[in-house]
Design a protein around this motif. Sequence first.
Motif, mmCIF file in Angstrom:
data_model
loop_
_atom_site.group_PDB
_atom_site.id
_atom_site.type_symbol
_atom_site.label_atom_id
_atom_site.label_comp_id
_atom_site.label_asym_id
_atom_site.label_seq_id
_atom_site.Cartn_x
_atom_site.Cartn_y
_atom_site.Cartn_z
ATOM 1 N N PRO A 88 0.821 -1.210 0.000
ATOM 2 C CA PRO A 88 0.000 0.000 0.000
ATOM 3 C C PRO A 88 0.856 1.261 0.000
ATOM 4 O O PRO A 88 1.907 1.308 0.666
ATOM 5 N N ILE A 89 0.423 2.268 -0.738
ATOM 6 C CA ILE A 89 1.087 3.577 -0.698
ATOM 7 C C ILE A 89 0.173 4.570 0.027
ATOM 8 O O ILE A 89 0.610 5.600 0.536
ATOM 9 N N GLY A 242 7.535 5.484 3.094
ATOM 10 C CA GLY A 242 7.000 4.743 1.958
ATOM 11 C C GLY A 242 5.504 4.530 1.847
ATOM 12 O O GLY A 242 5.054 4.036 0.822
ATOM 13 N N THR A 243 4.743 4.862 2.866
ATOM 14 C CA THR A 243 3.293 4.723 2.731
ATOM 15 C C THR A 243 2.623 5.773 3.591
ATOM 16 O O THR A 243 3.143 6.132 4.649
ATOM 17 N N GLU A 244 1.498 6.282 3.120
ATOM 18 C CA GLU A 244 0.788 7.271 3.905
ATOM 19 C C GLU A 244 0.291 6.594 5.186
ATOM 20 O O GLU A 244 -0.289 5.520 5.146
ATOM 21 N N GLY A 245 0.564 7.205 6.318
ATOM 22 C CA GLY A 245 0.138 6.590 7.580
ATOM 23 C C GLY A 245 1.118 5.555 8.108
ATOM 24 O O GLY A 245 0.809 4.814 9.031
ATOM 25 N N PHE A 332 0.038 18.246 4.155
ATOM 26 C CA PHE A 332 -1.414 18.138 4.271
ATOM 27 C C PHE A 332 -2.087 17.590 3.019
ATOM 28 O O PHE A 332 -3.213 17.133 3.077
ATOM 29 N N ASN A 333 -1.418 17.624 1.895
ATOM 30 C CA ASN A 333 -2.064 17.185 0.659
ATOM 31 C C ASN A 333 -1.309 16.114 -0.113
ATOM 32 O O ASN A 333 -1.765 15.670 -1.155
ATOM 33 N N LYS A 334 -0.138 15.724 0.385
ATOM 34 C CA LYS A 334 0.598 14.670 -0.314
ATOM 35 C C LYS A 334 1.098 13.584 0.642
ATOM 36 O O LYS A 334 1.785 12.666 0.221
ATOM 37 N N GLY A 335 0.790 13.739 1.923
ATOM 38 C CA GLY A 335 1.052 12.644 2.864
ATOM 39 C C GLY A 335 2.286 12.772 3.741
ATOM 40 O O GLY A 335 2.549 11.890 4.553
ATOM 41 N N SER A 368 -6.279 4.706 11.796
ATOM 42 C CA SER A 368 -6.071 4.359 10.392
ATOM 43 C C SER A 368 -7.335 4.713 9.654
ATOM 44 O O SER A 368 -8.349 5.037 10.246
ATOM 45 N N LEU A 369 -7.259 4.685 8.355
ATOM 46 C CA LEU A 369 -8.453 4.919 7.558
ATOM 47 C C LEU A 369 -8.963 3.561 7.087
ATOM 48 O O LEU A 369 -9.245 3.358 5.910
ATOM 49 N N ARG A 370 -9.067 2.632 8.053
ATOM 50 C CA ARG A 370 -9.470 1.263 7.726
ATOM 51 C C ARG A 370 -10.771 1.232 6.920
ATOM 52 O O ARG A 370 -10.897 0.515 5.932
ATOM 53 N N ALA A 371 -11.755 2.049 7.353
ATOM 54 C CA ALA A 371 -13.058 2.034 6.674
ATOM 55 C C ALA A 371 -12.922 2.469 5.222
ATOM 56 O O ALA A 371 -13.634 1.986 4.349
#
Length: 504
Positions: A88-89, A242-245, A332-335, A368-371
């Motif tokens: 995941p990215i 390497g990944t957002e979050g 804020f807009n690219k992670g 997380s943004l699991r949903a």
Amino acid sequence: MNSLLRSVALAATLALLSGGCGEKKNDDPSAAAKPDDTGGSAKGDLGPPQGADVNAVLTSPPMVPPATGRKAPARVIVQLDVVEKDMPISEGVTYTFWTFGGTVPGSFIRVRQGDTVVFHLRNMPDSKMPHNIDLHGVTGPGGGAASSFTAPGHVSRFTFKALNAGLYVYHCATAPVGMHVANGMYGLILVEPPEGLPPVDKEYYVMQGDFYTTGKYREKGHQPFDMEKAIDEHPTYVLFNGTEGALTGEKALPAKVGETVRLYVGNGGPNLVSSFHVIGEIFDKVWFEGGSRFQENVQTTLIPAGGAAIMDFRLEVPGSYVLVDHSIFRAFNKGAMAILKADGPENKAIYSGKEVDAMYIGNRAQPSLRAVEDAAASAQTGDLSLEQQVAAGKELFAGTCSTCHQPEGQGLEGVFPPLAKSDFIAANPKRVAEIIVHGLVGPVKVNGKDYNSNMPPMSQLTDDEVANISTYVLNSWGNPGGRVTKAEAADIRKAQSSTASAGH
Ligand SMILES: [Cu+2]
């Protein structure tokens, strides 16, 4: 020169010398404490390796191997595997990364100045590409690149003596080099000075990189590399690890009040320079550019592409400290955001308290943004439920809309109209998605109150996100219900707007 002139000249020289010395002492009482010239590579050979071979401990980010603890140079064996894999990215977005050790950034390597490093680079048999490695800590043409070109299923070996202490980037240097780096092929190697680094309580490994995908930021599904965006230096994502979050929510870096923390921060690039900053902290020390000297009391330190820095700070008060690239749209807009979470007692004498609020770090503050991920997966299989859309929309609402319309959609009287039980929405539920995509400008009446302001278009949101946020708003706080699909959101984006705010 006659004798008079000579004695005048001598007197002047003496005056200069003594004056100079005296002033220097007064100005700079700590001069004696400054580190001496290390002598660089000319003094970096500390003799032949002693004792048995040492197998280097490699760690995955954000962990850092323990100090070598050695007092003499050794022969150190490093085994690093190149692995190409989908990961995941961002939530619901995958990317084919090329990695050193299976992670982005690659495994952290720690040796001591004077060590002889025997480097084994293995390229896994299921790789599609050949790869190699250029370590900035290597003295020798190519930094190892020419000696380490490795086809899939092969292993190569080369040896170098680590002559200069410092924190160094390593990266793949196989053509097209930019593409290999953009796909995540970089990491850090720390060459400790002979006396080691001062001890601290916690050490973490963080590395920034910019990524280029054909789809826009957070566009769901598998996203291929976009060469044109990379050449234009227009990244879709700017990320830590390497990944957002990678380092937010449950994965925030843990620490305790009273501890000293050291960050080893690299910048893999391929293109951007990082203005690295930790919101709410001041770096007590920064070994800028990863070198041997430290600067003190620093707010933001510049980390070039292909460069690194070491920074120490002590945690006085609890809370979330947000690591950002202070080129702030990237955060804020690219992670480009990570969190270090300090637990422990408040110290009101130093800071009055209150957590960094959700408004500042938005939906990135959540575990997380699991949903969002679940909704994306279900949308792909074609059985996305209304509940999943609502759940995903709820997580996205936080930080995107809640900043103005407030967390429960209650609005802010006279400034931001309520979304809760809004008669404006009830009169025409279709408007929600239109307003999100095209904005809203001019006088409106909501629940009997007049507003005459300007909502900017939220054009950064993907069609998925517009659909899910709209569906969440429609099904919350006494609004009339209903559902907006991704296809409808796409149509609305294409259509001319009736509501559009200025400049659209
Ligand atoms: Cu490569």
